[in-house]
Design an enzyme around this catalytic site. Structure first.
Site, PDB file in Angstrom:
ATOM      1  N   CYS A  60       0.939  -1.190   0.067  1.00 44.67           N
ATOM      2  CA  CYS A  60      -0.029  -0.066  -0.158  1.00 44.67           C
ATOM      3  C   CYS A  60       1.041   1.403   0.022  1.00 44.67           C
ATOM      4  O   CYS A  60       0.312   2.226  -0.255  1.00 44.67           O
ATOM      5  CB  CYS A  60      -0.875   0.050   1.064  1.00 44.67           C
ATOM      6  SG  CYS A  60      -2.027  -1.512   1.239  1.00 44.67           S
ATOM      7  N   HIS A  80      -3.213   7.221   2.211  1.00 46.73           N
ATOM      8  CA  HIS A  80      -3.630   5.863   1.933  1.00 46.73           C
ATOM      9  C   HIS A  80      -4.943   5.606   2.430  1.00 46.73           C
ATOM     10  O   HIS A  80      -5.291   5.872   3.563  1.00 46.73           O
ATOM     11  CB  HIS A  80      -2.796   4.900   2.372  1.00 46.73           C
ATOM     12  CG  HIS A  80      -2.981   3.224   2.087  1.00 46.73           C
ATOM     13  ND1 HIS A  80      -3.796   2.963   0.974  1.00 46.73           N
ATOM     14  CD2 HIS A  80      -3.044   2.273   3.037  1.00 46.73           C
ATOM     15  CE1 HIS A  80      -4.152   1.726   1.064  1.00 46.73           C
ATOM     16  NE2 HIS A  80      -3.745   1.338   2.331  1.00 46.73           N
ATOM     17  N   ASN A 109     -10.179   0.072   0.383  1.00 48.06           N
ATOM     18  CA  ASN A 109      -8.793  -0.268   0.236  1.00 48.06           C
ATOM     19  C   ASN A 109      -8.237  -0.524  -1.146  1.00 48.06           C
ATOM     20  O   ASN A 109      -8.459  -1.779  -1.382  1.00 48.06           O
ATOM     21  CB  ASN A 109      -8.128  -0.687   1.456  1.00 48.06           C
ATOM     22  CG  ASN A 109      -6.808  -0.761   1.667  1.00 48.06           C
ATOM     23  OD1 ASN A 109      -6.139  -0.400   0.513  1.00 48.06           O
ATOM     24  ND2 ASN A 109      -6.131  -1.168   2.687  1.00 48.06           N
TER      25      ASN A 109
HETATM   26  O1  UT7 Z   1      -3.626  -1.070   3.865  1.00 49.94           O
HETATM   27  C1  UT7 Z   1      -3.526  -1.489   5.201  1.00 49.94           C
HETATM   28  C2  UT7 Z   1      -4.363  -2.687   5.338  1.00 49.94           C
HETATM   29  N1  UT7 Z   1      -5.163  -2.771   6.417  1.00 49.94           N
HETATM   30  C3  UT7 Z   1      -5.459  -1.903   7.209  1.00 49.94           C
HETATM   31  O2  UT7 Z   1      -5.440  -0.717   7.283  1.00 49.94           O
HETATM   32  C4  UT7 Z   1      -6.574  -2.434   8.365  1.00 49.94           C
HETATM   33  C5  UT7 Z   1      -6.314  -1.970   9.682  1.00 49.94           C
HETATM   34  N2  UT7 Z   1      -7.276  -2.238  10.661  1.00 49.94           N
HETATM   35  C6  UT7 Z   1      -8.738  -2.001  10.546  1.00 49.94           C
HETATM   36  O3  UT7 Z   1      -8.988  -1.505   9.919  1.00 49.94           O
HETATM   37  C7  UT7 Z   1      -9.532  -2.640  11.732  1.00 49.94           C
HETATM   38  O4  UT7 Z   1      -8.579  -3.338  12.497  1.00 49.94           O
HETATM   39  C8  UT7 Z   1     -10.707  -3.871  11.103  1.00 49.94           C
HETATM   40  C9  UT7 Z   1     -11.392  -3.124  10.129  1.00 49.94           C
HETATM   41  C10 UT7 Z   1      -9.690  -4.900  10.196  1.00 49.94           C
HETATM   42  C11 UT7 Z   1     -11.370  -4.525  12.169  1.00 49.94           C
HETATM   43  O5  UT7 Z   1     -11.953  -3.592  12.943  1.00 49.94           O
HETATM   44  P1  UT7 Z   1     -11.742  -3.677  14.546  1.00 49.94           P
HETATM   45  O6  UT7 Z   1     -12.292  -2.641  15.243  1.00 49.94           O
HETATM   46  O7  UT7 Z   1     -10.153  -3.556  14.951  1.00 49.94           O
HETATM   47  O8  UT7 Z   1     -12.373  -5.264  14.716  1.00 49.94           O
HETATM   48  P2  UT7 Z   1     -12.015  -6.270  15.556  1.00 49.94           P
HETATM   49  O9  UT7 Z   1     -10.781  -6.901  14.754  1.00 49.94           O
HETATM   50  O10 UT7 Z   1     -11.328  -6.157  16.906  1.00 49.94           O
HETATM   51  O11 UT7 Z   1     -13.219  -7.261  15.568  1.00 49.94           O
HETATM   52  C12 UT7 Z   1     -14.424  -6.971  16.421  1.00 49.94           C
HETATM   53  C13 UT7 Z   1     -15.401  -7.921  16.340  1.00 49.94           C
HETATM   54  C14 UT7 Z   1     -14.780  -9.520  16.169  1.00 49.94           C
HETATM   55  O12 UT7 Z   1     -15.794 -10.087  16.697  1.00 49.94           O
HETATM   56  P3  UT7 Z   1     -15.892 -10.594  18.192  1.00 49.94           P
HETATM   57  O13 UT7 Z   1     -14.453 -11.393  18.369  1.00 49.94           O
HETATM   58  O14 UT7 Z   1     -15.694  -9.357  19.161  1.00 49.94           O
HETATM   59  O15 UT7 Z   1     -16.911 -11.468  18.614  1.00 49.94           O
HETATM   60  C15 UT7 Z   1     -14.778  -9.857  14.783  1.00 49.94           C
HETATM   61  O16 UT7 Z   1     -14.757 -11.189  14.403  1.00 49.94           O
HETATM   62  O17 UT7 Z   1     -15.898  -7.901  14.922  1.00 49.94           O
HETATM   63  C16 UT7 Z   1     -15.776  -9.225  14.110  1.00 49.94           C
HETATM   64  N3  UT7 Z   1     -15.645  -8.737  12.508  1.00 49.94           N
HETATM   65  C17 UT7 Z   1     -16.634  -8.415  12.041  1.00 49.94           C
HETATM   66  N4  UT7 Z   1     -18.116  -8.487  12.112  1.00 49.94           N
HETATM   67  C18 UT7 Z   1     -18.882  -8.151  11.209  1.00 49.94           C
HETATM   68  C19 UT7 Z   1     -14.611  -8.747  12.005  1.00 49.94           C
HETATM   69  N5  UT7 Z   1     -14.958  -8.507  10.661  1.00 49.94           N
HETATM   70  C20 UT7 Z   1     -16.404  -8.372  10.599  1.00 49.94           C
HETATM   71  C21 UT7 Z   1     -17.097  -8.030   9.746  1.00 49.94           C
HETATM   72  N6  UT7 Z   1     -18.550  -7.941   9.993  1.00 49.94           N
HETATM   73  N7  UT7 Z   1     -16.751  -8.102   8.510  1.00 49.94           N
END
Ligand code: UT7
Length: 322
Positions: free
Chosen positions: A116, A249, A279
């Site tokens: 990225c 980005h 993204n």
């Molecule tokens: O170019 C660089 C590439 N990547 C990035 O920049 C990504 C950086 N990170 C992020 O944007 C965020 O960490 C995410 C969007 C990927 C995730 O958001 P978060 O607020 O950090 O959520 P989390 O990983 O803590 O997950 C919270 C909950 C989990 O469920 P439990 O364990 O609390 O029951 C996940 O399983 O949300 C769940 N979850 C979803 N629920 C519904 C994860 N993905 C999804 C989804 N829909 N698509």
């Protein structure tokens, strides 16, 4: 002193926008529009069909950038494509693009792999070619079809990405132009975001899908995006108050909000397109740039701070007068 300035921009998106609800229905994901919109700011993305490649999207973006710059394809004497989703293992996407654009003047063409951060890496390289006199007019491109490397059963990653391309014509000029740039990498963080597979003996060996520790990436991204923005501002002897537009980005609107806050910038100075593009990795910065120029937000003479972070880990920024 020779500066490198943006002479023209262009971008390309495949097909129609695909809403969160449509994506969830197609892939039967255990997710919701509300979760995706609240946690990421993403509302839709564009996805390439099986026949659309990074070089195709790049060619469309480049034709628009060349037209905007008011030059001919064969005036281009350097082509750098940033991509992690090349058409082939080789030849490079840049040489495929060169042929598609009909550039037959022997200009060097090569790919840059910095995920990225690829576009800011490519811009920093092209700027050095121009400043040294080796090139007069470069095409700097970010092009991706990330949909090809997504695991559509992994709701934590597949909802985040989109496909597209963006390009700039970077030209030699007597005045700015690029004022400062910085690029960095730290391979110790390679497992935070990767596609840990390869082609061997005619098969995909290892895991050919994108894997990510989202929370670790989030924290790392905000820290290095803040640091590298301050680094290029210090190099140029300027401050955040001088910046007209932050063009980061586009990964997650919450990353953009946190970074802008740490830099002391309000969100009305931050370009946001992640809501409609998702993204698009190396394509996201030039796509956001081109869209914002064509919408009349970014104007000639504005001071822009472009910055990216991605797998590797890699990160970088470019401060420029548009
Ligand atoms: O170019 C660089 C590439 N990547 C990035 O920049 C990504 C950086 N990170 C992020 O944007 C965020 O960490 C995410 C969007 C990927 C995730 O958001 P978060 O607020 O950090 O959520 P989390 O990983 O803590 O997950 C919270 C909950 C989990 O469920 P439990 O364990 O609390 O029951 C996940 O399983 O949300 C769940 N979850 C979803 N629920 C519904 C994860 N993905 C999804 C989804 N829909 N698509």
């Amino acid at each position: 002193m020779t500066y490198a300035r943006i002479g023209g921009t262009g971008s390309a998106l495949p097909g129609e926008p695909i809403s969160n609800d449509a994506l969830i229905a197609t892939h039967r994901l255990d997710s919701s529009d509300a979760w995706i919109a609240e946690r990421t700011g993403i509302r839709s993305r564009h996805l390439a069909d099986a026949a659309e490649t990074s070089s195709e999207l790049a060619a469309t973006a480049c034709r628009r950038a060349i037209e905007d710059a008011g030059c001919e394809a064969n005036d281009i004497d350097l082509i750098i494509v940033a991509t992690s989703t090349p058409d082939f293992v080789f030849p490079s996407t840049a040489t495929l693009l060169q042929a598609k654009l009909g550039i037959v003047n022997g200009a060097p063409a090569f790919d840059v792999q910095a995920v990225c951060s690829g576009f800011v890496f490519a811009l920093a390289i092209a700027e050095k070619f121009i400043a040294s006199g080796a090139s007069r007019r470069a095409l700097v491109v970010g092009a991706e079809v990330f949909s090809r490397i997504l695991d559509w059963t992994d709701r934590g990653t597949c909802v985040l990405f989109g496909d597209g391309a963006g390009a700039v014509v970077l030209e030699a000029a007597d005045g700015p132009g690029i004022l400062a740039s910085a690029i960095h990498a730290d391979g110790r963080h390679q497992n935070m975001l990767s596609v840990p597979g390869q082609l061997s003996a005619g098969k995909a060996v290892g895991d050919p899908f994108l894997r990510m520790d989202g929370q670790a990436v989030f924290k790392f991204a905000v820290r290095v995006l803040t640091d590298v923005a301050q680094e290029v501002l210090a190099k140029a002897g300027l401050s955040t108050q001088d910046v007209d537009w932050l063009v980061p980005h586009q990964a997650n609107v919450r990353i953009l909000q946190s970074t802008a806050k740490k830099l002391g910038l309000t969100m009305d100075k931050c370009i946001v397109t992640v809501d409609r593009h998702g993204n698009t990795s190396a394509a996201s910065i030039p796509l956001a740039l081109d869209v914002s120029i064509r919408e009349g937000k970014i104007r000639r003479g504005d001071l822009l701070l472009l910055e990216g972070v991605g797998g590797g880990f890699t990160w970088g920024a470019t401060l420029l007068s548009y």
